[in-house]
Design a protein around this motif. Sequence first.
Motif, PDB file in Angstrom:
ATOM      1  N   HIS A 272       0.833  -1.193   0.000  1.00 27.56           N
ATOM      2  CA  HIS A 272       0.000   0.000   0.000  1.00 27.56           C
ATOM      3  C   HIS A 272       0.872   1.250   0.000  1.00 27.56           C
ATOM      4  O   HIS A 272       1.859   1.333   0.735  1.00 27.56           O
ATOM      5  N   MET A 273       0.486   2.221  -0.821  1.00 29.18           N
ATOM      6  CA  MET A 273       1.253   3.458  -0.933  1.00 29.18           C
ATOM      7  C   MET A 273       0.310   4.657  -0.831  1.00 29.18           C
ATOM      8  O   MET A 273      -0.847   4.573  -1.212  1.00 29.18           O
ATOM      9  N   VAL A 274       0.841   5.754  -0.331  1.00 33.57           N
ATOM     10  CA  VAL A 274       0.097   7.018  -0.241  1.00 33.57           C
ATOM     11  C   VAL A 274       0.654   7.972  -1.283  1.00 33.57           C
ATOM     12  O   VAL A 274       1.860   8.247  -1.317  1.00 33.57           O
ATOM     13  N   LEU A 275      -0.207   8.476  -2.146  1.00 28.12           N
ATOM     14  CA  LEU A 275       0.178   9.452  -3.156  1.00 28.12           C
ATOM     15  C   LEU A 275      -0.055  10.884  -2.688  1.00 28.12           C
ATOM     16  O   LEU A 275       0.719  11.788  -2.980  1.00 28.12           O
ATOM     17  N   GLY A 276      -1.164  11.109  -1.986  1.00 28.71           N
ATOM     18  CA  GLY A 276      -1.542  12.451  -1.591  1.00 28.71           C
ATOM     19  C   GLY A 276      -0.650  13.017  -0.502  1.00 28.71           C
ATOM     20  O   GLY A 276       0.023  12.286   0.234  1.00 28.71           O
ATOM     21  N   THR A 277      -0.660  14.329  -0.400  1.00 27.05           N
ATOM     22  CA  THR A 277       0.058  15.050   0.643  1.00 27.05           C
ATOM     23  C   THR A 277      -0.921  15.987   1.339  1.00 27.05           C
ATOM     24  O   THR A 277      -2.104  16.054   0.976  1.00 27.05           O
ATOM     25  N   ALA A 278      -0.423  16.728   2.320  1.00 27.10           N
ATOM     26  CA  ALA A 278      -1.293  17.693   3.000  1.00 27.10           C
ATOM     27  C   ALA A 278      -1.834  18.731   2.030  1.00 27.10           C
ATOM     28  O   ALA A 278      -2.933  19.262   2.220  1.00 27.10           O
ATOM     29  N   THR A 279      -1.079  18.996   0.953  1.00 29.55           N
ATOM     30  CA  THR A 279      -1.525  19.986  -0.029  1.00 29.55           C
ATOM     31  C   THR A 279      -2.749  19.503  -0.789  1.00 29.55           C
ATOM     32  O   THR A 279      -3.697  20.271  -1.030  1.00 29.55           O
ATOM     33  N   SER A 280      -2.756  18.239  -1.179  1.00 30.54           N
ATOM     34  CA  SER A 280      -3.856  17.709  -1.996  1.00 30.54           C
ATOM     35  C   SER A 280      -4.929  17.010  -1.171  1.00 30.54           C
ATOM     36  O   SER A 280      -5.928  16.547  -1.724  1.00 30.54           O
TER      37      SER A 280
END
Length: 785
Positions: A272-280
């Motif tokens: 599992h990976m996270v693409l989003g950041t606090a910005t998005s």
Amino acid sequence: MLVRLLKLVPVPLCLAVVLFSGRLHAQVTYVDASTGNTTKADGSSLGTPPATANLYTDSLWSIRTGLASGGTIFEAGGGEAAPVLRQTLTNVPAGTYDIHVFFWVSTGARWQINAGLNSGSLSNFYGYGIQTDGSLTTSPTGSTAYAGSSTYTGGSAPTTFLEVDRTLVRASIGQATVGANGILQVYVSVGPVTTGGQTGPQATRTWFDGVGYSVPIPLPGNAVEIAPDGAWTWFNDERSIIHQGSLYAGYMKANGLAGVTRYNLSTGTSQHMVLGTATSQQVDDHNNPSFTVLPDGRITALYSKHAGPAVFYQRTSTITQPSTDADWGAEQTRTVPASNTYANTYRLSGENNAIYNFHRCINFNPTLTISTDNGQTWGTSRQLVGTGSGSTRPYPRYCSNGVDRIDAIYTDGHPRDVNNSVYHLYYQNGVLRKTDGTAIKNLADIPLDHDGGERGSVIYQYSAAAWGTGQGPDDWIPTGRGWTWDVHYGKDNAPVCVFQVQKDEAAGTGWNNDRIYYYYARWTGTAWQKRFIAQGGRPIYSSEDDYGGGMCLDPEDPRIVYISTNAASPFSLGEINAVPLRSGEKYEIYRGFTADGGLTFTWTQITVNSTSDNLRPIVPVHHGRQECLVWFYGTYTSYTNYSAKVLGRIGAPVVSYADWAAGFGLSATSGNDDPDHDGQSNILEYALQNHPLSAQNAERPVLAGNTFQFSIDRSRADVEWAVLQSTDLVNWQEAAVIRSAGLPTTTAAGFNATVPDTTGSAAVSTVTPPAGGKSFFKLTTRAVR
């Protein structure tokens, strides 16, 4: 034996699924974290962790004693640079398990933990409040719960669940398969300094207590878990792709971060990976990513906030098989002219690998932005369809052949606001065209003036009129408004699509008496042929009363359709108003197959007696499997309030003529050739599992009495075996059609067919011997596409 050969086009079958996380677990075996089983992520020792409380500046974990389960707790502050921990469990019986991490939360703060099965891909869990006064709140809601609500294997439960103002929480982090060595490893780390509105290392601290595992309770449809936390809308594609032996499934996590899971189709393991950041970050299922494979094998992902700022976001993998967060480049922000939503990306190899991104932007209308350098930069965004003055928004669905063509089905607007019809057009060689090829407009001259009549071919025409003589729901639903679901290419590359029609208050007063109707349509070569094929039941929830459970096509064989419905009798089509709902009103998944171009269907129920909803099935393109389905299952309150797990039904690999032929040094277009001069063409050799370059020991059909027998391999999904019978060698009738594994066999009246599930001998026989005793059979191979 007589054999007729047709052109062969490979067609595999695949299905993908998403599971909502309101899921029960079997008894949990708990193992307390200690210095004896917990190390740094690389296996090196932690040394002697300090025992000082609330020391959050030394970048170390502390061990607090006299607290929590087992009398010890690993503690660190939010945002502290403490190392990733690895707890190793030994002597775990071989098998597949749901894995849980146990951590503590408190009142007046938001304590948290990052946890996962891979040190490079950890998910965040947090909570606040206390169980005893009912204030306990945990997130993600479906993956976290009060630990005391679980059942535990005897002798292995936590020793403490509540103390003072603190509560022990169980977070489900996914599934793992333990091998014969009996080793299970779980990774945890400190969360960010700010979470859930709380800031500071003390208010966002981590108290890690231990790890548990449990035997999974069977999932709906006997699916496997792809990811523990994810959901999506259906206006972004490709949401899931097959790439270098893995399924990459994108989704929105419950905390509003875009995520992706790599599911290895050979090993059945997930990363599992996270693409989003606090910005998005935005808690909204409209924001799920769209994936495009670049010419060098890397993957680029585009995603956007829902009606967010005038930007979209992009991350591109640094390697061809990304498996951890570190395998993706930095999130890039791309500026566009107006508030932006959705991403639909398609690379055309015939246009020097230009990437077309279709999104909603200018005038709230479909907009096109193109990259000609593999996503490094993007050109000027241009309005694709022009309608309304800023609030009218057509809803398109796209597909592409990946070479030189992109198709779209679309509506006039949102069905809540507009009397929607459904249209089709396609782009090829610089021109937008109606289905029959009539030019509408050059792409250089967009937007299409929709309000002025520049439109694609009509598939479904809205009408409020009552039916006349000979008319019915196959024509239209009076006052029923269309909405698009999926489009792909069928036989001879003709477009096939599925869409819904919704009618307000069809069964009575209120949103829950609205009804949804599912349609299948295909281009015959001269016209669009559409049919009402299933009851969709009611909308999912009140404020979005056009949201159906969902439907999709199998892009490798669009004779196959999947639907989600909570209608009590989905295929009773005689009533469109007082359509009853299933007891409990849960949505189930069905698979339909049509052998006659969508006029009739054979249906198979995939999920049965589910305790939560099964929603929005999708099937990735080029899957190469007998089955490959994705959907989500659980409680879906709204597009900003959901708790979901991603599930999949992954079948065995299929064989294609192209791959089979290549193994003998033959071309994909060699089906009619007979290089070994044995009277059997290559396509027949393929269908009968023969060697195309050697006539020795060739398999041939056998007629024994009234029974016609031959060997088949039903993993060969791009061909069908049609058996014809005659009594005079002049007039032939179709006795049976045998299809790839999982699809129905059609048997004519007066004949029996015995068919293996996968590989073996098939037999077709007459029930009653014909008058005169003469009976002739012949085998015909048919191309699926």
